[in-house]
Design a protein around this motif. Sequence first.
Motif, PDB file in Angstrom:
ATOM      1  N   VAL A  34      51.790  36.691  29.171  1.00 36.87           N
ATOM      2  CA  VAL A  34      52.959  37.387  29.711  1.00 36.87           C
ATOM      3  C   VAL A  34      53.819  36.359  30.425  1.00 36.87           C
ATOM      4  O   VAL A  34      53.337  35.625  31.288  1.00 36.87           O
ATOM      5  CB  VAL A  34      52.540  38.502  30.697  1.00 36.87           C
ATOM      6  CG1 VAL A  34      53.757  39.209  31.258  1.00 36.87           C
ATOM      7  CG2 VAL A  34      51.604  39.484  30.027  1.00 36.87           C
ATOM      8  N   GLN A  35      55.084  36.290  30.032  1.00 36.80           N
ATOM      9  CA  GLN A  35      56.021  35.372  30.670  1.00 36.80           C
ATOM     10  C   GLN A  35      57.217  36.185  31.141  1.00 36.80           C
ATOM     11  O   GLN A  35      57.881  36.844  30.346  1.00 36.80           O
ATOM     12  CB  GLN A  35      56.461  34.295  29.690  1.00 36.80           C
ATOM     13  CG  GLN A  35      57.410  33.295  30.291  1.00 36.80           C
ATOM     14  CD  GLN A  35      57.720  32.160  29.329  1.00 36.80           C
ATOM     15  OE1 GLN A  35      56.939  31.854  28.443  1.00 36.80           O
ATOM     16  NE2 GLN A  35      58.863  31.550  29.505  1.00 36.80           N
ATOM     17  N   LYS A  83      48.127  35.153  31.903  1.00 37.71           N
ATOM     18  CA  LYS A  83      47.364  35.536  30.717  1.00 37.71           C
ATOM     19  C   LYS A  83      46.375  36.610  31.131  1.00 37.71           C
ATOM     20  O   LYS A  83      45.764  36.523  32.191  1.00 37.71           O
ATOM     21  CB  LYS A  83      46.635  34.306  30.169  1.00 37.71           C
ATOM     22  CG  LYS A  83      45.758  34.569  28.982  1.00 37.71           C
ATOM     23  CD  LYS A  83      45.178  33.288  28.407  1.00 37.71           C
ATOM     24  CE  LYS A  83      44.126  32.690  29.292  1.00 37.71           C
ATOM     25  NZ  LYS A  83      43.412  31.568  28.670  1.00 37.71           N
ATOM     26  N   ILE A  84      46.245  37.641  30.293  1.00 34.39           N
ATOM     27  CA  ILE A  84      45.272  38.699  30.544  1.00 34.39           C
ATOM     28  C   ILE A  84      44.491  38.968  29.262  1.00 34.39           C
ATOM     29  O   ILE A  84      44.949  38.632  28.167  1.00 34.39           O
ATOM     30  CB  ILE A  84      45.944  40.007  31.042  1.00 34.39           C
ATOM     31  CG1 ILE A  84      46.980  40.512  30.033  1.00 34.39           C
ATOM     32  CG2 ILE A  84      46.546  39.842  32.412  1.00 34.39           C
ATOM     33  CD1 ILE A  84      47.576  41.853  30.368  1.00 34.39           C
ATOM     34  N   ASN A  85      43.339  39.572  29.416  1.00 30.29           N
ATOM     35  CA  ASN A  85      42.544  39.964  28.272  1.00 30.29           C
ATOM     36  C   ASN A  85      43.249  41.126  27.571  1.00 30.29           C
ATOM     37  O   ASN A  85      43.769  42.032  28.212  1.00 30.29           O
ATOM     38  CB  ASN A  85      41.145  40.363  28.736  1.00 30.29           C
ATOM     39  CG  ASN A  85      40.161  40.476  27.602  1.00 30.29           C
ATOM     40  OD1 ASN A  85      40.523  40.413  26.437  1.00 30.29           O
ATOM     41  ND2 ASN A  85      38.903  40.652  27.958  1.00 30.29           N
ATOM     42  N   MET A  86      43.256  41.120  26.255  1.00 27.65           N
ATOM     43  CA  MET A  86      44.008  42.114  25.484  1.00 27.65           C
ATOM     44  C   MET A  86      43.387  43.513  25.571  1.00 27.65           C
ATOM     45  O   MET A  86      44.110  44.505  25.640  1.00 27.65           O
ATOM     46  CB  MET A  86      44.082  41.670  24.019  1.00 27.65           C
ATOM     47  CG  MET A  86      44.922  42.555  23.157  1.00 27.65           C
ATOM     48  SD  MET A  86      46.681  42.459  23.487  1.00 27.65           S
ATOM     49  CE  MET A  86      47.104  40.944  22.675  1.00 27.65           C
ATOM     50  N   LYS A 128      48.465  57.366  37.203  1.00 26.48           N
ATOM     51  CA  LYS A 128      47.322  56.587  36.744  1.00 26.48           C
ATOM     52  C   LYS A 128      47.629  55.123  37.009  1.00 26.48           C
ATOM     53  O   LYS A 128      48.642  54.605  36.546  1.00 26.48           O
ATOM     54  CB  LYS A 128      47.072  56.798  35.251  1.00 26.48           C
ATOM     55  CG  LYS A 128      46.717  58.212  34.885  1.00 26.48           C
ATOM     56  CD  LYS A 128      46.528  58.331  33.385  1.00 26.48           C
ATOM     57  CE  LYS A 128      46.236  59.767  32.994  1.00 26.48           C
ATOM     58  NZ  LYS A 128      46.052  59.910  31.544  1.00 26.48           N
ATOM     59  N   ALA A 129      46.740  54.457  37.739  1.00 31.71           N
ATOM     60  CA  ALA A 129      46.950  53.056  38.084  1.00 31.71           C
ATOM     61  C   ALA A 129      45.926  52.184  37.367  1.00 31.71           C
ATOM     62  O   ALA A 129      44.742  52.523  37.298  1.00 31.71           O
ATOM     63  CB  ALA A 129      46.834  52.870  39.592  1.00 31.71           C
ATOM     64  N   PHE A 130      46.410  51.071  36.838  1.00 33.27           N
ATOM     65  CA  PHE A 130      45.561  50.093  36.169  1.00 33.27           C
ATOM     66  C   PHE A 130      45.844  48.738  36.802  1.00 33.27           C
ATOM     67  O   PHE A 130      46.996  48.324  36.891  1.00 33.27           O
ATOM     68  CB  PHE A 130      45.853  50.046  34.670  1.00 33.27           C
ATOM     69  CG  PHE A 130      45.640  51.363  33.979  1.00 33.27           C
ATOM     70  CD1 PHE A 130      44.418  51.678  33.435  1.00 33.27           C
ATOM     71  CD2 PHE A 130      46.672  52.281  33.879  1.00 33.27           C
ATOM     72  CE1 PHE A 130      44.216  52.896  32.795  1.00 33.27           C
ATOM     73  CE2 PHE A 130      46.488  53.494  33.240  1.00 33.27           C
ATOM     74  CZ  PHE A 130      45.258  53.798  32.699  1.00 33.27           C
ATOM     75  N   ASP A 131      44.814  48.067  37.231  1.00 29.70           N
ATOM     76  CA  ASP A 131      44.930  46.804  37.946  1.00 29.70           C
ATOM     77  C   ASP A 131      44.196  45.733  37.145  1.00 29.70           C
ATOM     78  O   ASP A 131      42.963  45.732  37.089  1.00 29.70           O
ATOM     79  CB  ASP A 131      44.317  46.972  39.339  1.00 29.70           C
ATOM     80  CG  ASP A 131      44.742  45.900  40.300  1.00 29.70           C
ATOM     81  OD1 ASP A 131      45.626  45.104  39.967  1.00 29.70           O
ATOM     82  OD2 ASP A 131      44.169  45.872  41.409  1.00 29.70           O
ATOM     83  N   LEU A 132      44.928  44.832  36.494  1.00 27.76           N
ATOM     84  CA  LEU A 132      44.329  43.814  35.639  1.00 27.76           C
ATOM     85  C   LEU A 132      44.361  42.458  36.336  1.00 27.76           C
ATOM     86  O   LEU A 132      45.368  42.081  36.942  1.00 27.76           O
ATOM     87  CB  LEU A 132      45.074  43.725  34.310  1.00 27.76           C
ATOM     88  CG  LEU A 132      45.221  45.034  33.535  1.00 27.76           C
ATOM     89  CD1 LEU A 132      45.999  44.798  32.251  1.00 27.76           C
ATOM     90  CD2 LEU A 132      43.877  45.644  33.239  1.00 27.76           C
ATOM     91  N   VAL A 133      43.255  41.727  36.236  1.00 25.65           N
ATOM     92  CA  VAL A 133      43.142  40.412  36.859  1.00 25.65           C
ATOM     93  C   VAL A 133      43.724  39.368  35.921  1.00 25.65           C
ATOM     94  O   VAL A 133      43.462  39.374  34.718  1.00 25.65           O
ATOM     95  CB  VAL A 133      41.665  40.085  37.176  1.00 25.65           C
ATOM     96  CG1 VAL A 133      41.541  38.698  37.774  1.00 25.65           C
ATOM     97  CG2 VAL A 133      41.089  41.126  38.102  1.00 25.65           C
ATOM     98  N   LEU A 134      44.522  38.468  36.476  1.00 21.47           N
ATOM     99  CA  LEU A 134      45.133  37.409  35.683  1.00 21.47           C
ATOM    100  C   LEU A 134      44.151  36.267  35.481  1.00 21.47           C
ATOM    101  O   LEU A 134      43.342  35.959  36.356  1.00 21.47           O
ATOM    102  CB  LEU A 134      46.381  36.873  36.388  1.00 21.47           C
ATOM    103  CG  LEU A 134      47.461  37.892  36.718  1.00 21.47           C
ATOM    104  CD1 LEU A 134      48.614  37.201  37.419  1.00 21.47           C
ATOM    105  CD2 LEU A 134      47.938  38.588  35.476  1.00 21.47           C
ATOM    106  N   GLN A 135      44.240  35.626  34.319  1.00 23.07           N
ATOM    107  CA  GLN A 135      43.439  34.446  34.028  1.00 23.07           C
ATOM    108  C   GLN A 135      44.330  33.220  34.128  1.00 23.07           C
ATOM    109  O   GLN A 135      45.555  33.320  34.110  1.00 23.07           O
ATOM    110  CB  GLN A 135      42.860  34.543  32.615  1.00 23.07           C
ATOM    111  CG  GLN A 135      41.977  35.742  32.393  1.00 23.07           C
ATOM    112  CD  GLN A 135      41.568  35.892  30.934  1.00 23.07           C
ATOM    113  OE1 GLN A 135      41.845  35.044  30.109  1.00 23.07           O
ATOM    114  NE2 GLN A 135      40.889  36.979  30.625  1.00 23.07           N
ATOM    115  N   ASP A 136      43.701  32.048  34.229  1.00 22.80           N
ATOM    116  CA  ASP A 136      44.480  30.816  34.224  1.00 22.80           C
ATOM    117  C   ASP A 136      45.245  30.719  32.922  1.00 22.80           C
ATOM    118  O   ASP A 136      44.753  31.093  31.862  1.00 22.80           O
ATOM    119  CB  ASP A 136      43.576  29.596  34.378  1.00 22.80           C
ATOM    120  CG  ASP A 136      42.971  29.516  35.765  1.00 22.80           C
ATOM    121  OD1 ASP A 136      43.590  30.041  36.707  1.00 22.80           O
ATOM    122  OD2 ASP A 136      41.898  28.919  35.900  1.00 22.80           O
TER     123      ASP A 136
END
Length: 148
Positions: A34-35, A83-86, A128-136
């Motif tokens: 994601v940019q 970047k996040i997991n798809m 509905k809330a979704f909280d995704l952790v970012l990767q390097d």
Amino acid sequence: MALTATAIIPGKSIKGVFGKAVQCLSKVGDELYVQITGNGIDLQTVNSSRSAYSRMEFKSRFFSTFHVRQADPNTSDSTLKCKINMKPCLNIFRSSNMDKNINSCTITLDGEENRLKFLLECRFGIKKAFDLVLQDCESLEAIFTKDD
């Protein structure tokens, strides 16, 4: 990352356009890049052997609200990359009755917290809330030569 971005997608565009774009990208790769710039949001992916690349660009006018804020005004870089997991992202947009029930989707990317948040506002006041952790994240660009 010192930027914070907020984008709101209107209800009809969530499943019909944005959700389909995420589903299409999931067919190519397992990670979603994601940019976010002042002009909009780019979603990108590449397959595991790095032989296929796909990119979807959403300009700021696609969103009903789009804001990018810098935490440090002295910084000139106005691009936020992550970047996040798809799979977790794909699960957000997979519901079959999403068209009827979702009024809007708020996407918030906070560079300070390293989180990408999706808030789906549904009928009858349900959220509905979704909280995704970012990767390097490394920079992802397609390099190719054009054959004559």
